[in-house]
Design a protein around this motif. Structure first.
Motif, PDB file in Angstrom:
ATOM      1  N   LYS A  74       0.822  -1.218   0.000  1.00 25.63           N
ATOM      2  CA  LYS A  74       0.000   0.000   0.000  1.00 25.63           C
ATOM      3  C   LYS A  74       0.854   1.266   0.000  1.00 25.63           C
ATOM      4  O   LYS A  74       0.347   2.352   0.252  1.00 25.63           O
ATOM      5  CB  LYS A  74      -0.938  -0.004   1.204  1.00 25.63           C
ATOM      6  CG  LYS A  74      -1.942  -1.153   1.193  1.00 25.63           C
ATOM      7  CD  LYS A  74      -2.841  -1.114   2.419  1.00 25.63           C
ATOM      8  CE  LYS A  74      -3.833  -2.281   2.394  1.00 25.63           C
ATOM      9  NZ  LYS A  74      -4.722  -2.284   3.603  1.00 25.63           N
ATOM     10  N   LYS A  75       2.139   1.105  -0.265  1.00 26.21           N
ATOM     11  CA  LYS A  75       3.003   2.275  -0.307  1.00 26.21           C
ATOM     12  C   LYS A  75       3.993   2.161  -1.461  1.00 26.21           C
ATOM     13  O   LYS A  75       4.209   1.076  -2.012  1.00 26.21           O
ATOM     14  CB  LYS A  75       3.752   2.432   1.014  1.00 26.21           C
ATOM     15  CG  LYS A  75       4.630   1.250   1.381  1.00 26.21           C
ATOM     16  CD  LYS A  75       5.265   1.447   2.743  1.00 26.21           C
ATOM     17  CE  LYS A  75       6.153   0.264   3.128  1.00 26.21           C
ATOM     18  NZ  LYS A  75       6.729   0.434   4.486  1.00 26.21           N
ATOM     19  N   VAL A  76       4.591   3.277  -1.812  1.00 27.32           N
ATOM     20  CA  VAL A  76       5.562   3.310  -2.897  1.00 27.32           C
ATOM     21  C   VAL A  76       6.765   2.443  -2.519  1.00 27.32           C
ATOM     22  O   VAL A  76       7.212   2.448  -1.361  1.00 27.32           O
ATOM     23  CB  VAL A  76       6.013   4.756  -3.173  1.00 27.32           C
ATOM     24  CG1 VAL A  76       7.150   4.787  -4.184  1.00 27.32           C
ATOM     25  CG2 VAL A  76       4.838   5.584  -3.665  1.00 27.32           C
ATOM     26  N   ALA A  77       7.278   1.695  -3.483  1.00 35.46           N
ATOM     27  CA  ALA A  77       8.423   0.813  -3.233  1.00 35.46           C
ATOM     28  C   ALA A  77       9.658   1.307  -3.972  1.00 35.46           C
ATOM     29  O   ALA A  77       9.584   1.734  -5.124  1.00 35.46           O
ATOM     30  CB  ALA A  77       8.092  -0.613  -3.671  1.00 35.46           C
ATOM     31  N   SER A  78      10.798   1.269  -3.284  1.00 33.90           N
ATOM     32  CA  SER A  78      12.091   1.496  -3.904  1.00 33.90           C
ATOM     33  C   SER A  78      12.775   0.137  -3.993  1.00 33.90           C
ATOM     34  O   SER A  78      13.018  -0.506  -2.969  1.00 33.90           O
ATOM     35  CB  SER A  78      12.928   2.467  -3.073  1.00 33.90           C
ATOM     36  OG  SER A  78      14.196   2.660  -3.669  1.00 33.90           O
ATOM     37  N   VAL A  79      13.060  -0.309  -5.200  1.00 34.56           N
ATOM     38  CA  VAL A  79      13.497  -1.689  -5.418  1.00 34.56           C
ATOM     39  C   VAL A  79      14.784  -1.711  -6.236  1.00 34.56           C
ATOM     40  O   VAL A  79      14.942  -0.944  -7.192  1.00 34.56           O
ATOM     41  CB  VAL A  79      12.403  -2.493  -6.158  1.00 34.56           C
ATOM     42  CG1 VAL A  79      12.867  -3.917  -6.419  1.00 34.56           C
ATOM     43  CG2 VAL A  79      11.106  -2.482  -5.370  1.00 34.56           C
ATOM     44  N   ALA A  80      15.690  -2.594  -5.845  1.00 35.64           N
ATOM     45  CA  ALA A  80      16.872  -2.894  -6.656  1.00 35.64           C
ATOM     46  C   ALA A  80      16.851  -4.380  -6.976  1.00 35.64           C
ATOM     47  O   ALA A  80      16.318  -5.185  -6.211  1.00 35.64           O
ATOM     48  CB  ALA A  80      18.151  -2.525  -5.924  1.00 35.64           C
ATOM     49  N   ILE A  81      17.437  -4.741  -8.102  1.00 32.18           N
ATOM     50  CA  ILE A  81      17.435  -6.150  -8.513  1.00 32.18           C
ATOM     51  C   ILE A  81      18.848  -6.619  -8.816  1.00 32.18           C
ATOM     52  O   ILE A  81      19.705  -5.842  -9.259  1.00 32.18           O
ATOM     53  CB  ILE A  81      16.534  -6.394  -9.741  1.00 32.18           C
ATOM     54  CG1 ILE A  81      16.994  -5.552 -10.949  1.00 32.18           C
ATOM     55  CG2 ILE A  81      15.073  -6.114  -9.407  1.00 32.18           C
ATOM     56  CD1 ILE A  81      16.266  -5.881 -12.244  1.00 32.18           C
ATOM     57  N   SER A  95      26.882 -10.346 -14.722  1.00 33.45           N
ATOM     58  CA  SER A  95      25.935  -9.945 -13.683  1.00 33.45           C
ATOM     59  C   SER A  95      25.807  -8.437 -13.641  1.00 33.45           C
ATOM     60  O   SER A  95      26.654  -7.700 -14.164  1.00 33.45           O
ATOM     61  CB  SER A  95      26.377 -10.467 -12.313  1.00 33.45           C
ATOM     62  OG  SER A  95      27.611  -9.879 -11.932  1.00 33.45           O
ATOM     63  N   ALA A  96      24.733  -7.991 -13.001  1.00 34.83           N
ATOM     64  CA  ALA A  96      24.491  -6.564 -12.824  1.00 34.83           C
ATOM     65  C   ALA A  96      23.579  -6.372 -11.619  1.00 34.83           C
ATOM     66  O   ALA A  96      22.830  -7.275 -11.240  1.00 34.83           O
ATOM     67  CB  ALA A  96      23.855  -5.952 -14.067  1.00 34.83           C
ATOM     68  N   GLN A  97      23.674  -5.213 -11.005  1.00 34.71           N
ATOM     69  CA  GLN A  97      22.755  -4.833  -9.938  1.00 34.71           C
ATOM     70  C   GLN A  97      22.180  -3.476 -10.311  1.00 34.71           C
ATOM     71  O   GLN A  97      22.916  -2.515 -10.506  1.00 34.71           O
ATOM     72  CB  GLN A  97      23.472  -4.759  -8.588  1.00 34.71           C
ATOM     73  CG  GLN A  97      22.532  -4.648  -7.409  1.00 34.71           C
ATOM     74  CD  GLN A  97      23.260  -4.733  -6.082  1.00 34.71           C
ATOM     75  OE1 GLN A  97      23.776  -3.733  -5.601  1.00 34.71           O
ATOM     76  NE2 GLN A  97      23.319  -5.923  -5.495  1.00 34.71           N
ATOM     77  N   GLU A  98      20.858  -3.428 -10.438  1.00 32.67           N
ATOM     78  CA  GLU A  98      20.191  -2.234 -10.954  1.00 32.67           C
ATOM     79  C   GLU A  98      19.197  -1.685  -9.934  1.00 32.67           C
ATOM     80  O   GLU A  98      18.444  -2.446  -9.324  1.00 32.67           O
ATOM     81  CB  GLU A  98      19.447  -2.557 -12.254  1.00 32.67           C
ATOM     82  CG  GLU A  98      20.299  -3.199 -13.331  1.00 32.67           C
ATOM     83  CD  GLU A  98      21.312  -2.249 -13.936  1.00 32.67           C
ATOM     84  OE1 GLU A  98      21.239  -1.029 -13.642  1.00 32.67           O
ATOM     85  OE2 GLU A  98      22.179  -2.705 -14.697  1.00 32.67           O
ATOM     86  N   THR A  99      19.216  -0.365  -9.755  1.00 33.87           N
ATOM     87  CA  THR A  99      18.229   0.292  -8.906  1.00 33.87           C
ATOM     88  C   THR A  99      17.117   0.843  -9.787  1.00 33.87           C
ATOM     89  O   THR A  99      17.371   1.641 -10.689  1.00 33.87           O
ATOM     90  CB  THR A  99      18.867   1.431  -8.093  1.00 33.87           C
ATOM     91  OG1 THR A  99      19.888   0.880  -7.259  1.00 33.87           O
ATOM     92  CG2 THR A  99      17.834   2.107  -7.215  1.00 33.87           C
ATOM     93  N   LEU A 100      15.899   0.411  -9.529  1.00 35.47           N
ATOM     94  CA  LEU A 100      14.744   0.783 -10.347  1.00 35.47           C
ATOM     95  C   LEU A 100      14.115   2.080  -9.838  1.00 35.47           C
ATOM     96  O   LEU A 100      14.387   2.511  -8.712  1.00 35.47           O
ATOM     97  CB  LEU A 100      13.706  -0.345 -10.322  1.00 35.47           C
ATOM     98  CG  LEU A 100      13.933  -1.518 -11.289  1.00 35.47           C
ATOM     99  CD1 LEU A 100      15.284  -2.175 -11.090  1.00 35.47           C
ATOM    100  CD2 LEU A 100      12.819  -2.548 -11.133  1.00 35.47           C
ATOM    101  N   PRO A 101      13.271   2.695 -10.644  1.00 36.83           N
ATOM    102  CA  PRO A 101      12.549   3.875 -10.164  1.00 36.83           C
ATOM    103  C   PRO A 101      11.540   3.484  -9.088  1.00 36.83           C
ATOM    104  O   PRO A 101      11.243   2.300  -8.897  1.00 36.83           O
ATOM    105  CB  PRO A 101      11.839   4.387 -11.420  1.00 36.83           C
ATOM    106  CG  PRO A 101      11.658   3.161 -12.260  1.00 36.83           C
ATOM    107  CD  PRO A 101      12.897   2.350 -12.025  1.00 36.83           C
ATOM    108  N   ASN A 102      11.044   4.474  -8.365  1.00 36.26           N
ATOM    109  CA  ASN A 102      10.018   4.220  -7.355  1.00 36.26           C
ATOM    110  C   ASN A 102       8.763   3.683  -8.024  1.00 36.26           C
ATOM    111  O   ASN A 102       8.269   4.256  -8.998  1.00 36.26           O
ATOM    112  CB  ASN A 102       9.694   5.504  -6.602  1.00 36.26           C
ATOM    113  CG  ASN A 102      10.906   6.092  -5.875  1.00 36.26           C
ATOM    114  OD1 ASN A 102      11.003   7.288  -5.711  1.00 36.26           O
ATOM    115  ND2 ASN A 102      11.839   5.247  -5.461  1.00 36.26           N
ATOM    116  N   ILE A 103       8.257   2.555  -7.502  1.00 41.99           N
ATOM    117  CA  ILE A 103       7.091   1.893  -8.082  1.00 41.99           C
ATOM    118  C   ILE A 103       5.867   2.218  -7.237  1.00 41.99           C
ATOM    119  O   ILE A 103       5.855   1.937  -6.035  1.00 41.99           O
ATOM    120  CB  ILE A 103       7.309   0.375  -8.156  1.00 41.99           C
ATOM    121  CG1 ILE A 103       8.587   0.074  -8.958  1.00 41.99           C
ATOM    122  CG2 ILE A 103       6.109  -0.320  -8.784  1.00 41.99           C
ATOM    123  CD1 ILE A 103       8.994  -1.381  -8.941  1.00 41.99           C
ATOM    124  N   PRO A 104       4.827   2.811  -7.819  1.00 45.51           N
ATOM    125  CA  PRO A 104       3.633   3.188  -7.038  1.00 45.51           C
ATOM    126  C   PRO A 104       2.972   1.985  -6.372  1.00 45.51           C
ATOM    127  O   PRO A 104       3.131   0.834  -6.815  1.00 45.51           O
ATOM    128  CB  PRO A 104       2.721   3.814  -8.105  1.00 45.51           C
ATOM    129  CG  PRO A 104       3.638   4.259  -9.191  1.00 45.51           C
ATOM    130  CD  PRO A 104       4.750   3.239  -9.220  1.00 45.51           C
TER     131      PRO A 104
END
Length: 253
Positions: free
Chosen positions: A80-87, A101-110
Motif C-alpha cells: 500500500k506504499k511506494v516501493a524502492s526496489v533494486a534487482i 551480472s548486474a545490480q540495478e536500482t529501479l525507479p520508485n514503483i507506485p
C-alpha cells in the motif's frame, strides 16, 4: 537521442498474524461460580508484501562484436506504499556458473503497480560476458549501494508517445529498428537537475515483447523545473519482430 545502453526468482511474500485472548470485568465472580469471559481476538494486519520479482523476457544478441543478453524484469508492488526496489541480475552458463551480472536500482514503483524494467548484460567494455549465457536469473537485491528502499527516483509523466519504423543502425543483430518521440513532464514536487534514465519496451500485435532499449537522455534541459516539459527523440531501438506498441518510461536520476 539515446546515447547509452544499460547493462527474477519470486521473492516470498511474508505476512504475520497474532491472535490473543483477553477479558475485562468490573466485579469479581460470586464465590463458587465462574464468570463468563467474552473472547477478544486481536489481529495484526499483514505486513506490507515484499515486491515480487520475475523474469518476463530475455534474448541473446550481440552489441557491436560483443555478445549481449537483453532482458525484461517484472516487479509487482502489491503493498500500500511506494516501493524502492533494486534487482540482482545474473547470466548463467549451462553449468550454472555466472558469466555476467548486474545490480540495478529501479525507479520508485507506485502502490499496487507493476513495473517492467528493461536491461542488458554484456556488450560493452567493462561488462563483457565471460562465457556463453544459457539462462538469466533475477531477484530482489538487498540494500543495493546502501540505497535500495530509500532512494528517490520518481517516474515522470509521459505523453504523446509516437513509434515509427526506422532504418537507423541498432548496433545489434536484430532485424528491425524503430524511432520514438515523446513529451516528458516534470510532475514531481522538485526541479529535476540530475538528469534522467529512460527506457522503452516494444510489443508486437500479439502483445509479446519483441525488443527495447534503455539509457540516459541528451535532450533533457540541465534543469527541468516543476510542471515544465521537454521533447524526447530516440532513434535506433532494436526489435526482433515488427512492433506495434511502445511503453516508454523515464525517471529522475
Amino acid at each position: 537521442m539515446n546515447t547509452a545502453r544499460a547493462a527474477l526468482a519470486t521473492v516470498a511474500v511474508r505476512a504475520a498474524t497474532l491472535t490473543a485472548c483477553s477479558s475485562d470485568h468490573d466485579d469479581p465472580a460470586p464465590s463458587g461460580t465462574t464468570a463468563a469471559q467474552p473472547d477478544q481476538t486481536a489481529t495484526v494486519e499483514p505486513a506490507d508484501a515484499a515486491p515480487a520479482v520475475s523474469l518476463a523476457w530475455s534474448h541473446d544478441t550481440t552489441y557491436g562484436d560483443e555478445p549481449q543478453v537483453l532482458y525484461v524484469a517484472q516487479v509487482k508492488n502489491s503493498s500500500k506504499k511506494v516501493a524502492s526496489v533494486a534487482i540482482d541480475v545474473r547470466a548463467l552458463d549451462k553449468t550454472g556458473t555466472i558469466v555476467g551480472s548486474a545490480q540495478e536500482t529501479l525507479p520508485n514503483i507506485p502502490a499496487g503497480a507493476t513495473f517492467d524494467y528493461f536491461g542488458a548484460i554484456g556488450g560493452s567494455i567493462g561488462s563483457e560476458l565471460t562465457g556463453t549465457p544459457d539462462k538469466i536469473e533475477v531477484s530482489q537485491a538487498e540494500n543495493a549501494f546502501g540505497r535500495a528502499g530509500s532512494i528517490q527516483a520518481p517516474l515522470l509523466k509521459t505523453s504523446e508517445v509516437k513509434l515509427t519504423a526506422s532504418e537507423d543502425e541498432t548496433y545489434t543483430d536484430t532485424p528491425h529498428s524503430y524511432d520514438l518521440s515523446a513529451k516528458v513532464t516534470n510532475n514531481t514536487t522538485d526541479p529535476v537537475s540530475s538528469g534522467v534514465t529512460q527506457q522503452v519496451i516494444l510489443y508486437n500485435a500479439q502483445g509479446k515483447i519483441v525488443g527495447g532499449d534503455s539509457g540516459m537522455s541528451d535532450n533533457i534541459p540541465q534543469t527541468l523545473p516543476k510542471g515544465m516539459s521537454y521533447r524526447e527523440q530516440w532513434t535506433g531501438i532494436p526489435a526482433l519482430d515488427e512492433a506495434t506498441r511502445a511503453v516508454y518510461t523515464v525517471w529522475a536520476g
